[in-house]
Design a protein around this motif. Structure first.
Motif, PDB file in Angstrom:
ATOM      1  N   LEU A 106       0.705  -1.265  -0.167  1.00 39.42           N
ATOM      2  CA  LEU A 106      -0.081   0.003  -0.044  1.00 39.42           C
ATOM      3  C   LEU A 106       0.999   1.291   0.057  1.00 39.42           C
ATOM      4  CD1 LEU A 106      -2.751  -1.268   2.666  1.00 39.42           C
ATOM      5  CD2 LEU A 106      -2.860  -0.842   0.022  1.00 39.42           C
ATOM      6  N   ALA A 107       1.979   1.140   0.455  1.00 38.89           N
ATOM      7  CA  ALA A 107       2.949   2.340   0.694  1.00 38.89           C
ATOM      8  C   ALA A 107       3.688   2.292  -0.746  1.00 38.89           C
ATOM      9  CB  ALA A 107       3.691   2.270   1.930  1.00 38.89           C
ATOM     10  N   GLY A 108       4.057   1.265  -1.305  1.00 39.95           N
ATOM     11  CA  GLY A 108       4.790   1.304  -2.425  1.00 39.95           C
ATOM     12  C   GLY A 108       6.252   1.031  -2.075  1.00 39.95           C
ATOM     13  N   ILE A 109       7.147   0.450  -2.763  1.00 41.76           N
ATOM     14  CA  ILE A 109       8.605  -0.051  -2.034  1.00 41.76           C
ATOM     15  C   ILE A 109       9.496   0.622  -2.748  1.00 41.76           C
ATOM     16  CG2 ILE A 109       7.751  -2.176  -1.389  1.00 41.76           C
ATOM     17  CD1 ILE A 109       8.938  -3.213  -4.144  1.00 41.76           C
ATOM     18  N   SER A 110       9.287   1.516  -3.796  1.00 38.68           N
ATOM     19  CA  SER A 110      10.281   2.351  -4.475  1.00 38.68           C
ATOM     20  C   SER A 110      10.402   3.780  -3.912  1.00 38.68           C
ATOM     21  CB  SER A 110      10.294   2.198  -5.809  1.00 38.68           C
ATOM     22  OG  SER A 110       9.244   2.793  -6.369  1.00 38.68           O
ATOM     23  N   SER A 111      11.739   4.344  -3.707  1.00 40.95           N
ATOM     24  CA  SER A 111      11.823   5.789  -3.290  1.00 40.95           C
ATOM     25  C   SER A 111      11.435   6.644  -4.493  1.00 40.95           C
ATOM     26  CB  SER A 111      13.090   5.926  -2.843  1.00 40.95           C
ATOM     27  OG  SER A 111      13.643   5.142  -1.914  1.00 40.95           O
ATOM     28  N   PRO A 112      10.557   7.726  -4.287  1.00 33.92           N
ATOM     29  CA  PRO A 112      10.322   8.585  -5.561  1.00 33.92           C
ATOM     30  C   PRO A 112      11.521   8.848  -6.539  1.00 33.92           C
ATOM     31  CG  PRO A 112       9.461   9.425  -3.597  1.00 33.92           C
ATOM     32  CD  PRO A 112      10.407   8.377  -3.117  1.00 33.92           C
ATOM     33  N   GLY A 113      11.287   8.450  -7.688  1.00 30.08           N
ATOM     34  CA  GLY A 113      12.402   8.734  -8.785  1.00 30.08           C
ATOM     35  C   GLY A 113      13.506   7.783  -8.666  1.00 30.08           C
ATOM     36  N   ARG A 114      13.499   6.707  -7.831  1.00 33.22           N
ATOM     37  CA  ARG A 114      14.810   5.862  -7.612  1.00 33.22           C
ATOM     38  C   ARG A 114      14.375   4.634  -7.919  1.00 33.22           C
ATOM     39  NH1 ARG A 114      19.463   7.781  -5.442  1.00 33.22           N
ATOM     40  NH2 ARG A 114      19.273   9.854  -4.624  1.00 33.22           N
ATOM     41  N   GLY A 115      14.860   3.631  -8.565  1.00 33.54           N
ATOM     42  CA  GLY A 115      14.807   2.343  -8.552  1.00 33.54           C
ATOM     43  C   GLY A 115      13.233   1.979  -9.383  1.00 33.54           C
ATOM     44  N   GLN A 116      12.989   3.028 -10.064  1.00 34.13           N
ATOM     45  CA  GLN A 116      11.422   2.770 -10.890  1.00 34.13           C
ATOM     46  C   GLN A 116      11.903   2.485 -12.193  1.00 34.13           C
ATOM     47  OE1 GLN A 116       8.412   5.258  -9.879  1.00 34.13           O
ATOM     48  NE2 GLN A 116       9.348   6.042  -7.936  1.00 34.13           N
ATOM     49  N   ARG A 117      11.525   1.323 -12.691  1.00 39.25           N
ATOM     50  CA  ARG A 117      11.842   1.114 -14.248  1.00 39.25           C
ATOM     51  C   ARG A 117      10.421   0.472 -14.766  1.00 39.25           C
ATOM     52  NH1 ARG A 117      13.897  -3.996 -16.220  1.00 39.25           N
ATOM     53  NH2 ARG A 117      14.703  -3.539 -18.382  1.00 39.25           N
ATOM     54  N   THR A 118      10.061   0.867 -16.064  1.00 38.98           N
ATOM     55  CA  THR A 118       8.779   0.188 -16.578  1.00 38.98           C
ATOM     56  C   THR A 118       9.122  -1.023 -16.962  1.00 38.98           C
ATOM     57  OG1 THR A 118       8.054   2.359 -16.989  1.00 38.98           O
ATOM     58  CG2 THR A 118       7.044   0.487 -18.098  1.00 38.98           C
ATOM     59  N   PRO A 119       8.427  -2.078 -16.803  1.00 39.62           N
ATOM     60  CA  PRO A 119       8.807  -3.464 -17.354  1.00 39.62           C
ATOM     61  C   PRO A 119       8.488  -3.487 -19.050  1.00 39.62           C
ATOM     62  CG  PRO A 119       6.604  -3.571 -16.078  1.00 39.62           C
ATOM     63  CD  PRO A 119       7.309  -2.162 -15.894  1.00 39.62           C
ATOM     64  N   PRO A 120       9.034  -4.243 -19.572  1.00 39.49           N
ATOM     65  CA  PRO A 120       8.881  -4.320 -20.987  1.00 39.49           C
ATOM     66  C   PRO A 120       7.662  -4.829 -21.537  1.00 39.49           C
ATOM     67  CG  PRO A 120      10.319  -6.195 -20.375  1.00 39.49           C
ATOM     68  CD  PRO A 120      10.221  -5.230 -19.211  1.00 39.49           C
TER      69      PRO A 120
END
Length: 198
Positions: A176-190
């Protein structure tokens, strides 16, 4: 009789359980058992029906409590996990669904209610705009199945293990909180996870 059967089915599965084992576990004669249940299939169906009834009762209990729609959806998964953890009949019913392919899925009993709650949550702005209710419902189903699998590998081992309900509650807080820090470690899956290039 039914509880003894549930314990045997839960531990050894449909194929690994015989009427003889159930009669011994229940402390009754084979004749007394077959007077009530003429076959293992009939007994398994009774166990599944009782497991479904307990599941429906839990669902009604949770949805009757006042709570925001998103929290109510989470609460359903937590209550069902508690039920699986504490009730051999429910655990057995879930296992029998996998081992008797003609059975209705256990999740068919509760996923529609979770989906309706998630639709309400989305309409009320409780979910992010990109968190589609259908996808969150899949997440709820996977998390609940994962909790049951976690229990299945640990029950009966004699080893200490964390409550699956407490573990699921913690995992939900992460989700519910989300596990990635804003702007970091976020990658759109193919788009195509199979690796093909077309």
């Amino acid at each position: 009789m039914v509880r003894a059967a549930a314990t045997e089915f839960d531990r050894d599965g449909y194929d690994g359980t015989s009427l003889a084992k159930i009669s011994k576990s229940a402390g009754i004669s084979m004749g007394a058992l077959t007077f009530h249940f003429s076959s293992k299939n009939e007994l398994a169906e009774t166990v599944q029906n009782e497991g479904r009834a307990l599941t429906r009762a839990a669902l009604e209990r949770v949805t009757a409590q006042p709570a925001p729609a998103l929290q109510a959806a989470v609460n359903i998964t937590l209550e069902l996990t508690r039920l699986v953890e504490e009730e051999a009949i429910v655990r057995s019913a879930v296992r029998l669904v996998r081992e008797r392919p003609d059975s209705d899925l256990w999740s068919d009993l509760w996923v529609p209610a979770v989906r309706r709650l998630l639709d309400h949550a989305y309409a009320q702005g409780q979910l992010r705009g990109d968190a589609e209710p259908a996808d969150v419902a899949v997440l709820a189903e996977h998390l609940t199945a994962g909790a049951e699998a976690y229990l299945r590998t640990r029950l009966g081992t004699g080893a200490e293990f964390e409550s699956a309900t407490a573990q699921l509650e913690r995992v939900w807080r992460l989700a519910l909180a989300g596990i990635s820090s804003p702007g970091r470690g976020q990658r759109t899956p193919p788009e195509d996870a199979s690796g093909s290039t077309g």
